[in-house]
Design a protein around this motif. Structure first.
Motif, PDB file in Angstrom:
ATOM      1  N   VAL A 116      24.733  58.585  36.299  1.00  5.98           N
ATOM      2  CA  VAL A 116      23.793  57.899  36.359  1.00  5.98           C
ATOM      3  C   VAL A 116      23.544  57.546  37.572  1.00  5.98           C
ATOM      4  CG1 VAL A 116      23.942  55.659  35.738  1.00  5.98           C
ATOM      5  CG2 VAL A 116      25.277  57.419  33.785  1.00  5.98           C
ATOM      6  N   PRO A 117      22.551  57.368  37.560  1.00  4.76           N
ATOM      7  CA  PRO A 117      21.409  56.893  38.925  1.00  4.76           C
ATOM      8  C   PRO A 117      21.912  55.863  39.266  1.00  4.76           C
ATOM      9  CG  PRO A 117      19.976  57.900  37.912  1.00  4.76           C
ATOM     10  CD  PRO A 117      20.907  57.985  36.796  1.00  4.76           C
ATOM     11  N   SER A 118      22.409  55.036  40.733  1.00  5.01           N
ATOM     12  CA  SER A 118      23.018  53.482  40.792  1.00  5.01           C
ATOM     13  C   SER A 118      22.807  52.393  40.484  1.00  5.01           C
ATOM     14  CB  SER A 118      22.897  53.674  42.797  1.00  5.01           C
ATOM     15  OG  SER A 118      21.756  53.499  42.799  1.00  5.01           O
ATOM     16  N   GLY A 119      21.238  52.416  39.908  1.00  5.04           N
ATOM     17  CA  GLY A 119      20.356  51.707  39.577  1.00  5.04           C
ATOM     18  C   GLY A 119      20.424  51.524  38.272  1.00  5.04           C
ATOM     19  N   TYR A 120      21.298  51.855  37.524  1.00  3.32           N
ATOM     20  CA  TYR A 120      21.124  52.077  36.419  1.00  3.32           C
ATOM     21  C   TYR A 120      22.610  51.422  36.171  1.00  3.32           C
ATOM     22  CZ  TYR A 120      16.919  53.745  36.118  1.00  3.32           C
ATOM     23  OH  TYR A 120      15.728  53.942  36.102  1.00  3.32           O
ATOM     24  N   GLY A 121      23.396  50.220  36.474  1.00  4.84           N
ATOM     25  CA  GLY A 121      24.259  50.444  36.387  1.00  4.84           C
ATOM     26  C   GLY A 121      25.100  49.927  34.489  1.00  4.84           C
ATOM     27  N   TRP A 122      24.302  50.087  33.724  1.00  8.83           N
ATOM     28  CA  TRP A 122      24.468  49.273  32.182  1.00  8.83           C
ATOM     29  C   TRP A 122      24.969  50.467  30.913  1.00  8.83           C
ATOM     30  CZ3 TRP A 122      21.055  51.867  29.148  1.00  8.83           C
ATOM     31  CH2 TRP A 122      20.067  52.161  29.499  1.00  8.83           C
ATOM     32  N   ALA A 123      24.215  52.082  32.184  1.00  7.02           N
ATOM     33  CA  ALA A 123      24.537  53.317  31.414  1.00  7.02           C
ATOM     34  C   ALA A 123      25.610  53.712  31.505  1.00  7.02           C
ATOM     35  CB  ALA A 123      23.547  54.091  31.993  1.00  7.02           C
ATOM     36  N   ARG A 124      26.543  52.937  33.104  1.00 10.31           N
ATOM     37  CA  ARG A 124      27.109  53.869  33.482  1.00 10.31           C
ATOM     38  C   ARG A 124      28.622  52.827  32.418  1.00 10.31           C
ATOM     39  NH1 ARG A 124      29.495  52.131  38.523  1.00 10.31           N
ATOM     40  NH2 ARG A 124      30.898  53.946  38.252  1.00 10.31           N
ATOM     41  N   TRP A 125      28.101  51.688  32.221  1.00  7.99           N
ATOM     42  CA  TRP A 125      29.379  50.283  31.384  1.00  7.99           C
ATOM     43  C   TRP A 125      29.474  51.145  30.229  1.00  7.99           C
ATOM     44  CZ3 TRP A 125      32.430  46.533  32.017  1.00  7.99           C
ATOM     45  CH2 TRP A 125      32.206  46.179  33.738  1.00  7.99           C
ATOM     46  N   ILE A 126      28.210  51.653  28.939  1.00  9.88           N
ATOM     47  CA  ILE A 126      28.194  51.983  28.199  1.00  9.88           C
ATOM     48  C   ILE A 126      28.688  53.117  28.007  1.00  9.88           C
ATOM     49  CG2 ILE A 126      26.906  52.971  26.149  1.00  9.88           C
ATOM     50  CD1 ILE A 126      24.830  51.059  26.959  1.00  9.88           C
ATOM     51  N   LEU A 127      28.505  54.186  28.723  1.00 10.40           N
ATOM     52  CA  LEU A 127      28.969  55.797  29.114  1.00 10.40           C
ATOM     53  C   LEU A 127      30.826  54.875  28.562  1.00 10.40           C
ATOM     54  CD1 LEU A 127      26.795  57.320  30.969  1.00 10.40           C
ATOM     55  CD2 LEU A 127      27.321  57.863  28.874  1.00 10.40           C
ATOM     56  N   VAL A 128      31.202  54.975  30.148  1.00  8.65           N
ATOM     57  CA  VAL A 128      32.721  54.409  29.587  1.00  8.65           C
ATOM     58  C   VAL A 128      33.537  53.894  29.040  1.00  8.65           C
ATOM     59  CG1 VAL A 128      34.294  53.488  31.432  1.00  8.65           C
ATOM     60  CG2 VAL A 128      32.759  55.021  32.864  1.00  8.65           C
ATOM     61  N   MET A 129      32.928  53.069  29.186  1.00  5.71           N
ATOM     62  CA  MET A 129      33.616  52.444  27.308  1.00  5.71           C
ATOM     63  C   MET A 129      33.345  53.163  25.986  1.00  5.71           C
ATOM     64  SD  MET A 129      35.191  49.398  28.645  1.00  5.71           S
ATOM     65  CE  MET A 129      35.068  49.634  30.155  1.00  5.71           C
ATOM     66  N   ALA A 130      32.131  53.401  25.973  1.00  3.90           N
ATOM     67  CA  ALA A 130      32.249  54.767  24.545  1.00  3.90           C
ATOM     68  C   ALA A 130      32.927  55.650  24.855  1.00  3.90           C
ATOM     69  CB  ALA A 130      30.983  55.091  24.818  1.00  3.90           C
ATOM     70  N   GLY A 131      33.692  56.076  26.170  1.00  2.00           N
ATOM     71  CA  GLY A 131      34.404  57.184  26.057  1.00  2.00           C
ATOM     72  C   GLY A 131      35.607  57.257  26.075  1.00  2.00           C
ATOM     73  N   PHE A 132      36.133  55.312  26.150  1.00  2.00           N
ATOM     74  CA  PHE A 132      37.735  54.579  25.785  1.00  2.00           C
ATOM     75  C   PHE A 132      37.251  54.730  24.683  1.00  2.00           C
ATOM     76  CE2 PHE A 132      40.718  51.070  26.281  1.00  2.00           C
ATOM     77  CZ  PHE A 132      41.323  51.788  26.987  1.00  2.00           C
ATOM     78  N   LEU A 133      36.517  54.306  23.990  1.00  2.00           N
ATOM     79  CA  LEU A 133      37.042  54.066  22.055  1.00  2.00           C
ATOM     80  C   LEU A 133      37.119  55.111  22.113  1.00  2.00           C
ATOM     81  CD1 LEU A 133      36.132  52.567  19.916  1.00  2.00           C
ATOM     82  CD2 LEU A 133      34.259  53.181  20.073  1.00  2.00           C
ATOM     83  N   LEU A 134      36.440  56.414  22.256  1.00  2.00           N
ATOM     84  CA  LEU A 134      37.048  57.774  22.081  1.00  2.00           C
ATOM     85  C   LEU A 134      38.235  58.203  22.408  1.00  2.00           C
ATOM     86  CD1 LEU A 134      33.407  59.575  22.261  1.00  2.00           C
ATOM     87  CD2 LEU A 134      34.194  58.962  19.730  1.00  2.00           C
ATOM     88  N   VAL A 135      39.081  57.990  23.495  1.00  2.00           N
ATOM     89  CA  VAL A 135      40.339  58.624  23.434  1.00  2.00           C
ATOM     90  C   VAL A 135      40.962  57.113  23.330  1.00  2.00           C
ATOM     91  CG1 VAL A 135      41.704  58.508  25.156  1.00  2.00           C
ATOM     92  CG2 VAL A 135      39.192  59.406  26.214  1.00  2.00           C
ATOM     93  N   GLY A 136      41.194  56.199  22.990  1.00  2.00           N
ATOM     94  CA  GLY A 136      42.030  55.156  23.019  1.00  2.00           C
ATOM     95  C   GLY A 136      41.872  55.627  20.729  1.00  2.00           C
ATOM     96  N   GLY A 137      40.539  55.997  20.175  1.00  2.00           N
ATOM     97  CA  GLY A 137      40.684  56.253  18.673  1.00  2.00           C
ATOM     98  C   GLY A 137      41.402  57.500  18.617  1.00  2.00           C
ATOM     99  N   SER A 138      41.782  58.803  19.421  1.00  2.00           N
ATOM    100  CA  SER A 138      42.360  60.164  19.121  1.00  2.00           C
ATOM    101  C   SER A 138      43.686  59.537  19.600  1.00  2.00           C
ATOM    102  CB  SER A 138      41.448  61.304  20.470  1.00  2.00           C
ATOM    103  OG  SER A 138      42.475  60.445  21.802  1.00  2.00           O
TER     104      SER A 138
END
Length: 555
Positions: free
Chosen positions: A425-447
């Motif tokens: 993710v480019p540096s100017g798209y911080g909101w996309a980084r937040w979505i990807l990391v939190m979605a990833g944590f949701l998936l890992v937490g579920g597993s």
């Protein structure tokens, strides 16, 4: 399940679920309330603070002047001196101008900290910078080492002295260790207390969890077991909110330990596990506890409590005699037999590997807040609590419909892919980084949540407790490895965290296809059942292959 277990579950079903279990469930919630500040609280308690190093005491109010001119960010540059200073006695001053400190470090003799986010942390109070920077992982690591020790001690104390006594001992030890942590001015002592806290928390948590499940009727046990994970998630988010208003590490630790003040008198009041009392042949005490349960829940039994307990005690004697008759030599022979079993060998290799990778990934993402955002870890930690709670609510029902393997594979693989994508993710798209990391944590937490159901189901009843304990051991080792990535490697290269997270997720997912599915399958009672489960799967696979070959030949 033995006849004894069946009989006890019938008794609990007759007693029902009500007022008697309420204080026991509350005690478990209070234990969970104290966990977040220790397990995932390092982004607040030992957060790195921006600093400025000087070879000599700088001019008075120099940092304030930089702040007024709008160049405060360049003043706190987090750079150590390129040329170390020879520390002499005349340089040793405790403080200067009320804002900076003499550290005694050759590459940073005098230091000023940026207190715009935190007033003080473990790292700032003990100057874990420059020459001492390699000590940063120890705060998180010592707690996880304590948890590893507590995993064996907690089960031993709980089985030997009772669930209630173990919670009491753990509660007192935890409160004393936290008080000593915030009052004794010694970093090595703080690390020692950190390990003691890790031991005390697990000594409380495992018996409290066992006690809650052991007093719950079988028809409610799965639901209670699932929902008891929610308080931890809620208190992770609550801890982030509290840390937002309490920016000093000592006060935050005390606030996190406060539920223990309520827990201790409650732990004195609650009843001991009647199942444990019967197993220990403490008949009179078990009768008093069960009579109390009947009265609190207004239950109606088919026969008097004392008559039922006498039958249960006799069954427990037979069960204990059978288990104690196994010698050490026969236990070693049993272990060798398990290693030689092809089906069990796969489980003994792949399942612990999955637990190690999954535990490492889960905790690493949770405590990576300070590397992910520079504006403060508060929102990050609050969202991880929200994601963790959502994962519990979503994954467990889905696992009953889709299967354990599907959820765990999707969580680990999907999480790994999302963590890799976050790096792009480019540096100017911080909101996309937040979505990807939190979605990833949701998936890992579920597993992770589903794996707590799946892991024990892989082992036969005769060794299920020992097998699950082995999985937890590997999980704790994964926890211990976490700070070396989040505290050491991440400060050298910003991308190392995402790479390790992605690799862990993908490697963990690759262990799943070779493991058996357990949904809607009878739990194996013996090693032979595990072998039969594998052989049946191989036969079905060979049959499908032959059918496809026959269809191809006919066409």
């Amino acid at each position: 399940m033995s006849d004894y277990d069946d009989s006890f579950d019938v008794l609990l079903t007759s007693i029902g679920f009500g007022r008697w279990q309420a204080p026991i469930i509350l005690a478990t919630v209070l234990v969970a309330a104290q966990l977040p500040v220790h397990l995932v609280g390092s982004p607040f308690v030992s957060a790195p603070m921006d600093f400025h190093c000087s070879p000599t005491p700088p001019a008075e109010n120099q940092s304030a002047l930089f702040n007024a001119s709008g160049t405060n960010d360049t003043y706190y540059d987090n750079k150590c001196l390129e040329v170390p200073v020879n520390i002499s006695d005349d340089l040793m001053e405790e403080t200067y101008n009320g804002t900076g400190y003499f550290t005694g470090l050759p590459t940073c003799p005098y230091i000023e900290y940026d207190t715009s986010i935190f007033t003080s942390t473990i790292n700032s109070d003990w100057h874990i910078v420059c020459d001492h920077d390699n000590q940063r992982p120890f705060y998180q690591m010592m707690y996880n080492i304590g948890g590893l020790i507590g995993s064996s001690l907690g089960g031993h104390i709980g089985d030997r002295f009772g669930r209630k006594k173990s919670v009491q001992v753990g509660c007192v030890t935890h409160l004393v260790a936290v008080m000593l942590t915030v009052t004794v001015p010694s970093y090595p002592f703080i690390l020692l207390m950190r390990m003691v806290v890790g031991v005390a928390m697990v000594v409380m948590l495992l018996p409290a969890w066992s006690l809650a499940l052991e007093v719950t009727p079988s028809r409610h046990r799965s639901l209670v077991g699932m929902l008891m994970g929610l308080p931890y998630s809620i208190f992770v988010a609550a801890n982030a909110i509290i840390a937002y208003y309490i920016r000093t590490w000592e006060y935050l630790l005390l606030a996190g330990a406060f539920p223990g003040v309520i827990l201790f008198p409650l732990a004195m009041y609650i009843d001991e596990s009647p199942r444990w009392l019967v197993q220990k042949l403490r008949e009179e005490k078990a009768i008093r506890v069960l009579e109390s349960a009947v009265n609190f829940n207004n239950a109606k039994l088919s026969e008097p409590v004392d008559v039922t307990v006498k039958k249960l005690v006799e069954a427990a004697k037979e069960s204990a005699g059978a288990s104690n008759s196994q010698s050490l030599r026969s236990q070693l022979q049993e272990l060798l037999k398990y290693v030689r079993s092809p089906a069990m060998r796969v489980i003994l290799i792949l399942s612990p590997t999955l637990w190690f990778l999954q535990s490492f990934l889960y905790l690493s993402v949770a405590v990576n807040a300070n590397n992910f955002t520079t504006s403060g870890p508060f929102l990050y930690m609050a969202l991880t609590g929200l994601m963790d709670g959502s994962a519990i609510l979503l994954s467990t029902p889905l696992a009953t419909r889709l299967g354990r393997k599907v959820i765990i594979f999707a969580g680990m693989f999907g999480g790994g892919v999302l963590f890799f994508l976050e790096l792009l993710v480019p540096s100017g798209y911080g909101w996309a980084r937040w979505i990807l990391v939190m979605a990833g944590f949701l998936l890992v937490g579920g597993s992770f949540q589903v794996n707590y159901i799946y892991g024990p189901e892989l082992f036969p009843t005769e060794t299920r407790a020992r097998g699950f304990g082995f999985l937890n051991l590997l999980g704790n080792i994964g926890f211990i490895c976490t700070p070396f990535v989040t505290e050491n490697l991440a400060k050298h290269a910003w991308w190392t965290g995402g790479v390790f997270f992605g690799v862990s997720g993908l490697l963990g997912s690759f262990t799943i296809p070779l493991l058996p599915e357990t949904r809607n399958k009878p739990l194996p009672e013996t090693l032979q059942d595990v072998e039969d489960r594998r052989n049946k799967k191989l036969m079905e696979k060979a049959k499908r292959k032959n059918e496809r070959a026959t269809e191809e030949n006919t066409t």
